[in-house]
Design a protein around this motif. Sequence first.
Motif, PDB file in Angstrom:
ATOM      1  N   ILE A 164      30.804 -21.531 -23.641  1.00 37.34           N
ATOM      2  CA  ILE A 164      31.329 -20.210 -23.977  1.00 37.34           C
ATOM      3  C   ILE A 164      30.250 -19.131 -23.863  1.00 37.34           C
ATOM      4  CG2 ILE A 164      33.173 -21.091 -25.448  1.00 37.34           C
ATOM      5  CD1 ILE A 164      31.307 -20.302 -27.863  1.00 37.34           C
ATOM      6  N   GLY A 165      29.059 -19.553 -23.484  1.00 34.93           N
ATOM      7  CA  GLY A 165      27.966 -18.607 -23.298  1.00 34.93           C
ATOM      8  C   GLY A 165      26.698 -19.343 -22.937  1.00 34.93           C
ATOM      9  N   GLY A 166      25.732 -18.578 -22.473  1.00 36.84           N
ATOM     10  CA  GLY A 166      24.458 -19.194 -22.138  1.00 36.84           C
ATOM     11  C   GLY A 166      23.423 -18.162 -21.768  1.00 36.84           C
ATOM     12  N   VAL A 167      22.192 -18.614 -21.784  1.00 38.70           N
ATOM     13  CA  VAL A 167      21.067 -17.767 -21.419  1.00 38.70           C
ATOM     14  C   VAL A 167      20.129 -18.582 -20.536  1.00 38.70           C
ATOM     15  CG1 VAL A 167      19.832 -18.275 -23.578  1.00 38.70           C
ATOM     16  CG2 VAL A 167      19.253 -16.225 -22.291  1.00 38.70           C
ATOM     17  N   ILE A 168      19.667 -17.945 -19.468  1.00 31.83           N
ATOM     18  CA  ILE A 168      18.742 -18.567 -18.526  1.00 31.83           C
ATOM     19  C   ILE A 168      17.469 -17.732 -18.526  1.00 31.83           C
ATOM     20  CG2 ILE A 168      18.327 -19.199 -16.107  1.00 31.83           C
ATOM     21  CD1 ILE A 168      21.437 -19.201 -15.791  1.00 31.83           C
ATOM     22  N   GLY A 169      16.342 -18.405 -18.600  1.00 32.27           N
ATOM     23  CA  GLY A 169      15.077 -17.688 -18.592  1.00 32.27           C
ATOM     24  C   GLY A 169      13.964 -18.543 -18.034  1.00 32.27           C
ATOM     25  N   GLU A 170      12.781 -17.968 -18.054  1.00 34.01           N
ATOM     26  CA  GLU A 170      11.606 -18.672 -17.557  1.00 34.01           C
ATOM     27  C   GLU A 170      10.383 -18.162 -18.302  1.00 34.01           C
ATOM     28  OE1 GLU A 170      10.033 -19.732 -13.229  1.00 34.01           O
ATOM     29  OE2 GLU A 170       9.977 -17.579 -13.636  1.00 34.01           O
ATOM     30  N   VAL A 171       9.509 -19.089 -18.686  1.00 37.08           N
ATOM     31  CA  VAL A 171       8.234 -18.708 -19.272  1.00 37.08           C
ATOM     32  C   VAL A 171       7.191 -18.780 -18.165  1.00 37.08           C
ATOM     33  CG1 VAL A 171       6.439 -19.307 -20.937  1.00 37.08           C
ATOM     34  CG2 VAL A 171       8.855 -19.482 -21.580  1.00 37.08           C
ATOM     35  N   PHE A 172       6.489 -17.664 -17.993  1.00 35.77           N
ATOM     36  CA  PHE A 172       5.460 -17.549 -16.958  1.00 35.77           C
ATOM     37  C   PHE A 172       4.400 -16.592 -17.478  1.00 35.77           C
ATOM     38  CE2 PHE A 172       4.011 -15.573 -12.853  1.00 35.77           C
ATOM     39  CZ  PHE A 172       3.399 -16.703 -12.347  1.00 35.77           C
ATOM     40  N   ASP A 201       2.673 -16.619 -20.189  1.00 33.75           N
ATOM     41  CA  ASP A 201       2.889 -16.369 -21.619  1.00 33.75           C
ATOM     42  C   ASP A 201       4.047 -15.427 -21.920  1.00 33.75           C
ATOM     43  OD1 ASP A 201       0.704 -18.034 -22.099  1.00 33.75           O
ATOM     44  OD2 ASP A 201      -0.691 -16.358 -22.129  1.00 33.75           O
ATOM     45  N   TRP A 202       4.850 -15.077 -20.929  1.00 30.91           N
ATOM     46  CA  TRP A 202       6.008 -14.209 -21.109  1.00 30.91           C
ATOM     47  C   TRP A 202       7.286 -15.002 -20.901  1.00 30.91           C
ATOM     48  CZ3 TRP A 202       6.479  -8.933 -22.098  1.00 30.91           C
ATOM     49  CH2 TRP A 202       5.304  -8.191 -22.098  1.00 30.91           C
ATOM     50  N   LEU A 203       8.264 -14.782 -21.758  1.00 28.42           N
ATOM     51  CA  LEU A 203       9.623 -15.241 -21.512  1.00 28.42           C
ATOM     52  C   LEU A 203      10.338 -14.133 -20.758  1.00 28.42           C
ATOM     53  CD1 LEU A 203      12.294 -16.823 -21.866  1.00 28.42           C
ATOM     54  CD2 LEU A 203      12.510 -15.705 -24.113  1.00 28.42           C
ATOM     55  N   HIS A 204      10.887 -14.453 -19.612  1.00 30.23           N
ATOM     56  CA  HIS A 204      11.739 -13.502 -18.890  1.00 30.23           C
ATOM     57  C   HIS A 204      13.172 -13.974 -19.063  1.00 30.23           C
ATOM     58  CE1 HIS A 204      13.353 -11.872 -14.821  1.00 30.23           C
ATOM     59  NE2 HIS A 204      13.714 -11.111 -15.831  1.00 30.23           N
ATOM     60  N   ILE A 205      13.968 -13.213 -19.786  1.00 31.37           N
ATOM     61  CA  ILE A 205      15.390 -13.518 -19.917  1.00 31.37           C
ATOM     62  C   ILE A 205      16.060 -12.993 -18.659  1.00 31.37           C
ATOM     63  CG2 ILE A 205      17.509 -13.059 -21.203  1.00 31.37           C
ATOM     64  CD1 ILE A 205      15.771 -12.847 -23.736  1.00 31.37           C
ATOM     65  N   GLN A 206      16.552 -13.921 -17.840  1.00 23.19           N
ATOM     66  CA  GLN A 206      17.112 -13.555 -16.542  1.00 23.19           C
ATOM     67  C   GLN A 206      18.619 -13.309 -16.607  1.00 23.19           C
ATOM     68  OE1 GLN A 206      15.551 -17.162 -14.873  1.00 23.19           O
ATOM     69  NE2 GLN A 206      13.897 -16.085 -13.833  1.00 23.19           N
ATOM     70  N   VAL A 207      19.332 -14.135 -17.354  1.00 16.31           N
ATOM     71  CA  VAL A 207      20.788 -14.031 -17.446  1.00 16.31           C
ATOM     72  C   VAL A 207      21.209 -14.365 -18.875  1.00 16.31           C
ATOM     73  CG1 VAL A 207      23.005 -14.986 -16.657  1.00 16.31           C
ATOM     74  CG2 VAL A 207      21.111 -14.753 -15.035  1.00 16.31           C
ATOM     75  N   LEU A 208      22.076 -13.536 -19.431  1.00 19.22           N
ATOM     76  CA  LEU A 208      22.728 -13.819 -20.710  1.00 19.22           C
ATOM     77  C   LEU A 208      24.200 -13.514 -20.524  1.00 19.22           C
ATOM     78  CD1 LEU A 208      22.823 -14.419 -23.787  1.00 19.22           C
ATOM     79  CD2 LEU A 208      22.399 -11.978 -24.137  1.00 19.22           C
ATOM     80  N   TRP A 209      25.047 -14.478 -20.879  1.00 20.87           N
ATOM     81  CA  TRP A 209      26.493 -14.291 -20.748  1.00 20.87           C
ATOM     82  C   TRP A 209      27.177 -14.927 -21.945  1.00 20.87           C
ATOM     83  CZ3 TRP A 209      29.942 -18.462 -20.185  1.00 20.87           C
ATOM     84  CH2 TRP A 209      31.290 -18.098 -20.050  1.00 20.87           C
ATOM     85  N   VAL A 210      28.179 -14.229 -22.470  1.00 20.23           N
ATOM     86  CA  VAL A 210      29.041 -14.762 -23.519  1.00 20.23           C
ATOM     87  C   VAL A 210      30.478 -14.465 -23.107  1.00 20.23           C
ATOM     88  CG1 VAL A 210      29.712 -14.641 -25.953  1.00 20.23           C
ATOM     89  CG2 VAL A 210      27.303 -14.429 -25.321  1.00 20.23           C
ATOM     90  N   ALA A 211      31.339 -15.476 -23.148  1.00 19.51           N
ATOM     91  CA  ALA A 211      32.749 -15.295 -22.786  1.00 19.51           C
ATOM     92  C   ALA A 211      33.381 -14.250 -23.703  1.00 19.51           C
ATOM     93  CB  ALA A 211      33.496 -16.622 -22.891  1.00 19.51           C
ATOM     94  N   GLU A 212      34.220 -13.432 -23.138  1.00 17.37           N
ATOM     95  CA  GLU A 212      34.830 -12.286 -23.823  1.00 17.37           C
ATOM     96  C   GLU A 212      35.353 -12.606 -25.237  1.00 17.37           C
ATOM     97  OE1 GLU A 212      35.438  -8.453 -24.324  1.00 17.37           O
ATOM     98  OE2 GLU A 212      34.854  -9.118 -22.324  1.00 17.37           O
ATOM     99  N   PRO A 213      36.137 -13.660 -25.437  1.00 16.35           N
ATOM    100  CA  PRO A 213      36.676 -13.885 -26.791  1.00 16.35           C
ATOM    101  C   PRO A 213      35.604 -14.224 -27.840  1.00 16.35           C
ATOM    102  CG  PRO A 213      37.718 -15.369 -25.185  1.00 16.35           C
ATOM    103  CD  PRO A 213      36.629 -14.626 -24.475  1.00 16.35           C
ATOM    104  N   ASN A 214      34.399 -14.532 -27.400  1.00 20.60           N
ATOM    105  CA  ASN A 214      33.330 -14.944 -28.312  1.00 20.60           C
ATOM    106  C   ASN A 214      32.283 -13.862 -28.538  1.00 20.60           C
ATOM    107  OD1 ASN A 214      34.040 -17.880 -28.797  1.00 20.60           O
ATOM    108  ND2 ASN A 214      34.153 -17.688 -26.585  1.00 20.60           N
ATOM    109  N   ARG A 215      32.483 -12.690 -27.942  1.00 16.22           N
ATOM    110  CA  ARG A 215      31.541 -11.588 -28.127  1.00 16.22           C
ATOM    111  C   ARG A 215      31.722 -10.987 -29.517  1.00 16.22           C
ATOM    112  NH1 ARG A 215      32.167  -9.179 -22.000  1.00 16.22           N
ATOM    113  NH2 ARG A 215      31.297 -11.054 -21.052  1.00 16.22           N
ATOM    114  N   LEU A 216      30.658 -10.374 -29.998  1.00 18.33           N
ATOM    115  CA  LEU A 216      30.631  -9.728 -31.324  1.00 18.33           C
ATOM    116  C   LEU A 216      30.844 -10.731 -32.457  1.00 18.33           C
ATOM    117  CD1 LEU A 216      32.648  -6.508 -30.427  1.00 18.33           C
ATOM    118  CD2 LEU A 216      30.165  -6.782 -30.524  1.00 18.33           C
TER     119      LEU A 216
END
Length: 158
Positions: free
Chosen positions: A61-69, A71-86
């Motif tokens: 129902i959602g997820g986040v994709i990132g990479e540590v490089f 010493d930084w976390l780069h959040i590349q994608v964050l998605w949450v399905a519409e009924p689960n937002r807020l």
Amino acid sequence: MARREAVTFQPPGVIVAREEFSEASCAPINEGLRSFNRNVLGPMPQQPLVVSARDTEGNVIGGVIGEVFLDWLHIQVLWVAEPNRLRGVGSSLVRAIEAEARSVGATRAYVDTVTFQAPGFYAKLGYVEFGRNKNFVKGHDRIYLERYLTARPRADVL
């Protein structure tokens, strides 16, 4: 590897041409830059990270994709399905990937979003704007935000 028409302005003895985009055409360019950077910075391990949220039936129902490089976390994608937002799902995902990033040595995080997406969401999580591309797409700005994942270093130590 197919080459396209050469560029008209180029140094003598050099052929500048558009390549077909492929892993093979990108590999020597990426490795050349990595090699240059390693000579200056030393080893630069990269750690991809993925965190998902699932409902009780196991559906994503959602997820986040990132990479540590570096010493930084780069959040590349964050998605949450519409009924689960807020409902706190997005916040839980970001906090979870931040914890994963800290566990592999990240001290800071950054993300980019567009004005119609989630700048207010990230601000509530402590992210602070550090850059903006005005009118990036159809009247919307692209916003770059960052935050410390660990205690911020004192100015006198920098």
